[in-house]
Write a protein that holds these residues in place. Structure first.
Motif, PDB file in Angstrom:
ATOM      1  N   ASN A  47     -10.600 -15.466  18.808  1.00 28.51           N
ATOM      2  CA  ASN A  47     -11.817 -15.442  17.994  1.00 28.51           C
ATOM      3  C   ASN A  47     -12.810 -14.376  18.463  1.00 28.51           C
ATOM      4  O   ASN A  47     -13.864 -14.681  19.017  1.00 28.51           O
ATOM      5  CB  ASN A  47     -12.489 -16.820  17.943  1.00 28.51           C
ATOM      6  N   ILE A  48     -12.481 -13.135  18.189  1.00 28.69           N
ATOM      7  CA  ILE A  48     -13.345 -12.009  18.556  1.00 28.69           C
ATOM      8  C   ILE A  48     -14.489 -11.920  17.550  1.00 28.69           C
ATOM      9  O   ILE A  48     -14.268 -11.945  16.343  1.00 28.69           O
ATOM     10  CB  ILE A  48     -12.539 -10.697  18.563  1.00 28.69           C
ATOM     11  N   PHE A  49     -15.727 -11.810  18.065  1.00 28.50           N
ATOM     12  CA  PHE A  49     -16.886 -11.731  17.174  1.00 28.50           C
ATOM     13  C   PHE A  49     -18.013 -10.946  17.827  1.00 28.50           C
ATOM     14  O   PHE A  49     -17.970 -10.651  19.023  1.00 28.50           O
ATOM     15  CB  PHE A  49     -17.372 -13.133  16.771  1.00 28.50           C
ATOM     16  N   HIS A  85       3.211  -0.282  31.317  1.00 29.35           N
ATOM     17  CA  HIS A  85       3.758  -0.560  29.982  1.00 29.35           C
ATOM     18  C   HIS A  85       2.870  -1.514  29.167  1.00 29.35           C
ATOM     19  O   HIS A  85       3.298  -2.589  28.746  1.00 29.35           O
ATOM     20  CB  HIS A  85       5.185  -1.116  30.079  1.00 29.35           C
ATOM     21  N   PHE A  86       1.658  -1.098  28.919  1.00 25.87           N
ATOM     22  CA  PHE A  86       0.705  -1.903  28.157  1.00 25.87           C
ATOM     23  C   PHE A  86       1.060  -1.881  26.676  1.00 25.87           C
ATOM     24  O   PHE A  86       1.356  -0.829  26.126  1.00 25.87           O
ATOM     25  CB  PHE A  86      -0.706  -1.347  28.336  1.00 25.87           C
ATOM     26  N   LYS A  87       1.001  -3.048  26.059  1.00 24.03           N
ATOM     27  CA  LYS A  87       1.132  -3.176  24.603  1.00 24.03           C
ATOM     28  C   LYS A  87      -0.075  -3.973  24.135  1.00 24.03           C
ATOM     29  O   LYS A  87      -0.353  -5.051  24.644  1.00 24.03           O
ATOM     30  CB  LYS A  87       2.419  -3.901  24.236  1.00 24.03           C
ATOM     31  N   LYS A  88      -0.792  -3.427  23.142  1.00 29.03           N
ATOM     32  CA  LYS A  88      -2.016  -4.057  22.658  1.00 29.03           C
ATOM     33  C   LYS A  88      -1.958  -4.187  21.147  1.00 29.03           C
ATOM     34  O   LYS A  88      -1.412  -3.323  20.476  1.00 29.03           O
ATOM     35  CB  LYS A  88      -3.231  -3.222  23.060  1.00 29.03           C
ATOM     36  N   ARG A  89      -2.559  -5.270  20.671  1.00 28.92           N
ATOM     37  CA  ARG A  89      -2.614  -5.448  19.222  1.00 28.92           C
ATOM     38  C   ARG A  89      -3.759  -6.378  18.849  1.00 28.92           C
ATOM     39  O   ARG A  89      -4.222  -7.187  19.657  1.00 28.92           O
ATOM     40  CB  ARG A  89      -1.305  -6.024  18.683  1.00 28.92           C
ATOM     41  N   LEU A  90      -4.203  -6.250  17.599  1.00 29.26           N
ATOM     42  CA  LEU A  90      -5.131  -7.187  16.972  1.00 29.26           C
ATOM     43  C   LEU A  90      -4.348  -7.931  15.908  1.00 29.26           C
ATOM     44  O   LEU A  90      -3.443  -7.369  15.286  1.00 29.26           O
ATOM     45  CB  LEU A  90      -6.313  -6.451  16.332  1.00 29.26           C
ATOM     46  N   TYR A  91      -4.705  -9.192  15.678  1.00 31.48           N
ATOM     47  CA  TYR A  91      -4.011  -9.979  14.665  1.00 31.48           C
ATOM     48  C   TYR A  91      -4.910 -11.121  14.201  1.00 31.48           C
ATOM     49  O   TYR A  91      -5.910 -11.450  14.847  1.00 31.48           O
ATOM     50  CB  TYR A  91      -2.680 -10.521  15.212  1.00 31.48           C
ATOM     51  N   GLU A  92      -4.538 -11.688  13.065  1.00 34.15           N
ATOM     52  CA  GLU A  92      -5.273 -12.834  12.532  1.00 34.15           C
ATOM     53  C   GLU A  92      -4.530 -14.115  12.872  1.00 34.15           C
ATOM     54  O   GLU A  92      -3.304 -14.199  12.713  1.00 34.15           O
ATOM     55  CB  GLU A  92      -5.421 -12.729  11.018  1.00 34.15           C
ATOM     56  N   GLN A  93      -5.271 -15.109  13.335  1.00 35.08           N
ATOM     57  CA  GLN A  93      -4.699 -16.427  13.606  1.00 35.08           C
ATOM     58  C   GLN A  93      -5.737 -17.480  13.233  1.00 35.08           C
ATOM     59  O   GLN A  93      -6.876 -17.423  13.703  1.00 35.08           O
ATOM     60  CB  GLN A  93      -4.330 -16.557  15.083  1.00 35.08           C
ATOM     61  N   CYS A  98      -8.038 -12.068  16.535  1.00 35.06           N
ATOM     62  CA  CYS A  98      -7.601 -12.249  17.912  1.00 35.06           C
ATOM     63  C   CYS A  98      -7.012 -10.941  18.418  1.00 35.06           C
ATOM     64  O   CYS A  98      -6.626 -10.080  17.642  1.00 35.06           O
ATOM     65  CB  CYS A  98      -6.554 -13.357  18.001  1.00 35.06           C
ATOM     66  N   GLY A  99      -6.942 -10.815  19.716  1.00 34.34           N
ATOM     67  CA  GLY A  99      -6.340  -9.645  20.340  1.00 34.34           C
ATOM     68  C   GLY A  99      -5.359 -10.085  21.404  1.00 34.34           C
ATOM     69  O   GLY A  99      -5.440 -11.201  21.915  1.00 34.34           O
ATOM     70  N   GLU A 100      -4.442  -9.191  21.712  1.00 35.83           N
ATOM     71  CA  GLU A 100      -3.454  -9.506  22.739  1.00 35.83           C
ATOM     72  C   GLU A 100      -3.087  -8.236  23.481  1.00 35.83           C
ATOM     73  O   GLU A 100      -2.914  -7.176  22.874  1.00 35.83           O
ATOM     74  CB  GLU A 100      -2.210 -10.111  22.093  1.00 35.83           C
TER      75      GLU A 100
END
Length: 183
Positions: A47-49, A85-93, A98-100
């Motif tokens: 819940n990024i805000f 080996h960083f992998k980053k993403r934003l997504y909806e949940q 959300c981010g990971e």
């Protein structure tokens, strides 16, 4: 002279109070071992805000910070300089942004873990979390409490988990989900 100092302090306080703040409700940390002391760490930002009632322009600045500094930038790589080996993403949940980030590590210290005498329990000090105001929520190990803010896991544990609370959304917070959907 004192009057100038007080005026300056007041202006700084006002500007700080008026600026928005990029944050999230909570974070989840998941350490998965692939070797004796190596593996991968996943950090989820739930819940990024933005914590403000500011204009759309300022929300765009917050979103730009999220993408420029965290997603496309190297902020996390600087926070964990020995991880790889960083992998980053934003997504909806669940209707929330959300981010990971997933990173690999070769040694426990690469991701701020410790193991007593290389065979004892795994340990993580809550003082090693990056965000101000990040408070322990729960774990699949044992938490030492306020007097000993360390999470302990038995030596045979293969997946270490804990989560923290950062900020509670309220009427002054604005989700950045719609900005992410529009990009």
């Amino acid at each position: 002279m004192t009057r100038k100092i007080l005026l300056f302090a007041f202006l700084v306080a006002m500007l700080t109070g008026l600026s928005s703040c990029l944050t999230c409700e909570r974070k989840e940390y998941i350490f998965q071992f692939t070797g004796e002391n190596s593996g991968k760490l996943t950090i989820r930002y739930i819940n990024i805000f933005a914590n403000s009632l500011d204009s759309t322009g300022e929300l765009k600045v917050d979103y730009a910070e999220l993408t420029d500094m965290w997603l496309n930038g190297e902020k996390l790589e600087r926070d964990f300089p020995r991880a790889k080996h960083f992998k980053k993403r934003l997504y909806e949940q669940d209707g929330q942004l959300c981010g990971e980030v997933v990173m690999e590590f070769e040694k426990l210290s690469d991701v701020r873990l410790y193991r007593y005498q290389q065979s004892g329990p795994f340990m993580f000090s809550m003082s090693a979390v990056n965000d101000d105001g990040e408070n322990f929520q729960q774990c699949n190990g044992d938490f030492g409490g306020d007097q000993m803010p360390v999470v302990f896991w038995p030596a045979d544990t293969k997946t270490l988990r804990f989560s923290t609370i950062i900020a509670r959304p309220d009427s002054s917070t604005v989700s950045l989900l719609s900005m992410w959907k529009n990009k």
